[in-house]
Design a protein around this motif. Structure first.
Motif, PDB file in Angstrom:
ATOM      1  N   ILE A   1      -0.608  -2.884   9.395  1.00 28.12           N
ATOM      2  CA  ILE A   1      -0.310  -2.015   8.252  1.00 28.12           C
ATOM      3  C   ILE A   1       1.047  -1.405   8.584  1.00 28.12           C
ATOM      4  O   ILE A   1       1.156  -0.512   9.406  1.00 28.12           O
TER       5      ILE A   1
ATOM      6  N   CYS B   1      -0.050  -5.871   5.464  1.00 29.16           N
ATOM      7  CA  CYS B   1       0.082  -4.928   4.350  1.00 29.16           C
ATOM      8  C   CYS B   1       1.254  -3.991   4.668  1.00 29.16           C
ATOM      9  O   CYS B   1       1.447  -3.627   5.832  1.00 29.16           O
TER      10      CYS B   1
ATOM     11  N   ARG C   1       3.114  -0.312   3.724  1.00 29.88           N
ATOM     12  CA  ARG C   1       3.099   0.965   3.000  1.00 29.88           C
ATOM     13  C   ARG C   1       4.529   1.312   2.627  1.00 29.88           C
ATOM     14  O   ARG C   1       5.386   1.444   3.500  1.00 29.88           O
TER      15      ARG C   1
ATOM     16  N   GLU D   1      -6.266  -1.852   2.714  1.00 31.60           N
ATOM     17  CA  GLU D   1      -5.786  -1.940   4.096  1.00 31.60           C
ATOM     18  C   GLU D   1      -6.892  -2.442   5.028  1.00 31.60           C
ATOM     19  O   GLU D   1      -6.651  -3.230   5.944  1.00 31.60           O
TER      20      GLU D   1
ATOM     21  N   SER E   1       0.831  -1.199   0.000  1.00 30.33           N
ATOM     22  CA  SER E   1       0.000   0.000   0.000  1.00 30.33           C
ATOM     23  C   SER E   1       0.872   1.259   0.000  1.00 30.33           C
ATOM     24  O   SER E   1       2.092   1.181  -0.203  1.00 30.33           O
TER      25      SER E   1
END
Ligand SMILES: NC(=O)c1ccc[n+]([C@@H]2O[C@H](COP(=O)([O-])OP(=O)(O)OC[C@H]3O[C@@H](n4cnc5c(N)ncnc54)[C@H](O)[C@@H]3O)[C@@H](O)[C@H]2O)c1
Length: 274
Positions: A263, A207, A209, A187, A164
């Motif tokens: 995340i 996930c 970033r 997400e 992401s």
């Protein structure tokens, strides 16, 4: 670390794709990969000659890159995540070849409202454009995971990871409108699946970033050098590299890990800045 483990890697377009760095790290650490690329599948209908040419060239680039970087023997398959039949064919192929997976990487995104680095304002995005971006870039995480479960291709305690961007929760200094909403959905899907599948059979879903990166086709179509340099200046450690990303995904793919529903930021600390 990954000896005897096999991972499905989606989203390789060429040598510079983020997914390629993850695939290489898996192989270097003793694991195996099966790679999927976007191309013409037998399930595509009414493709124009232009679309067929684009998909054939995309698949040729993908296949040549995989064979060069990961070895001639690496299994490659066509996958268009917008076609349930294409996902089914992939699963059937894996089943026929007796391949069991220990996880998969979702590295897929598409947004037709970004053209030549120009981003459509949200107010001008059509329902169709919105849904297409959501389908390819977010819902595909559910669709592919469900198919892998239906075909019993994922080992218990498998690890799933997607990629992401900070724009999922913050307005970035460069425009990134429609796709940011799909990233937010990606997400949230990660978190819901982490609960649902963790309880089911110990499957982990995370996930990451990542920093802006222009090396890939998607990055190059979206970003400018100035965007990348600005992010590097803002981030306390500068931008993370694709190798940094691969290192952390590998950690999430490690057998018996206890991280799920996270995340994670691999962005040189960009996310802490105001
Ligand atoms: N490049 C960046 O700056 C950056 C930053 C953060 C996150 N990401 C994310 O990383 C992931 C990988 O992107 P990348 O930068 O390596 O670019 P890339 O262009 O190499 O990868 C994008 C991939 O998505 C695939 N794809 C698109 N539509 C598809 C479909 N219908 N079915 C199957 N595959 C499809 C493309 O074929 C391509 O392989 C994406 O989710 C992207 O949003 C990229």
């Amino acid at each position: 670390m990954l000896k005897g483990k096999t991972f499905l890697i989606t989203g390789i377009a060429d040598e510079q794709s983020l997914a390629m760095y993850v695939a290489k790290a898996i192989v270097e650490n003793g694991g195996k990969v099966v790679c999927t690329g976007l191309g013409v599948s037998k399930h595509h209908e009414n493709l124009s000659d232009k679309a067929k040419g684009f998909l054939n060239a995309t698949y040729a680039d993908f296949e040549a890159s995989v064979k060069k970087e990961l070895g001639q023997e690496t299994l490659t398959c066509v996958l268009d995540v917008t076609l349930p039949e294409s996902i089914q064919s992939l699963c059937e192929e894996l089943k026929t070849k007796n391949i069991q997976l220990d996880g998969w990487l979702h590295a897929i995104a598409m947004d037709k409202t970004i053209r030549g680095k120009v981003v459509k304002p949200l107010m001008e995005v059509s329902l169709q454009e919105f849904c297409e971006t959501m389908d390819v870039s977010a819902f595909s995480l559910i669709r592919v995971t469900k198919a892998l479960f239906d075909f019993d291709l994922l080992e218990p305690k498998s690890s799933i990871c997607s990629i992401s961007y900070i724009a999922a929760s913050k307005v970035t200094f460069h425009p990134y409108r429609n796709i940011s909403i799909a990233k937010a959905a990606l997400e949230r899907i990660t978190i819901e699946l982490a609960d649902e599948l963790g309880r089911k059979n110990g499957t982990r879903v995370n996930c990451v970033r990542f920093s802006p990166y222009m090396g890939s086709k998607a990055g190059n179509a979206t970003l400018t050098e100035q965007d990348v340099n600005t992010a590097a200046k803002i981030s306390p450690l500068g931008n993370a590299s694709p190798e940094d990303l691969a290192y952390d995904v590998l950690n999430l793919f490690r057998p018996n890990g206890k991280i799920t529903g996270e995340i994670r930021h691999i962005d040189g600390g960009y996310h802490i800045m105001g």
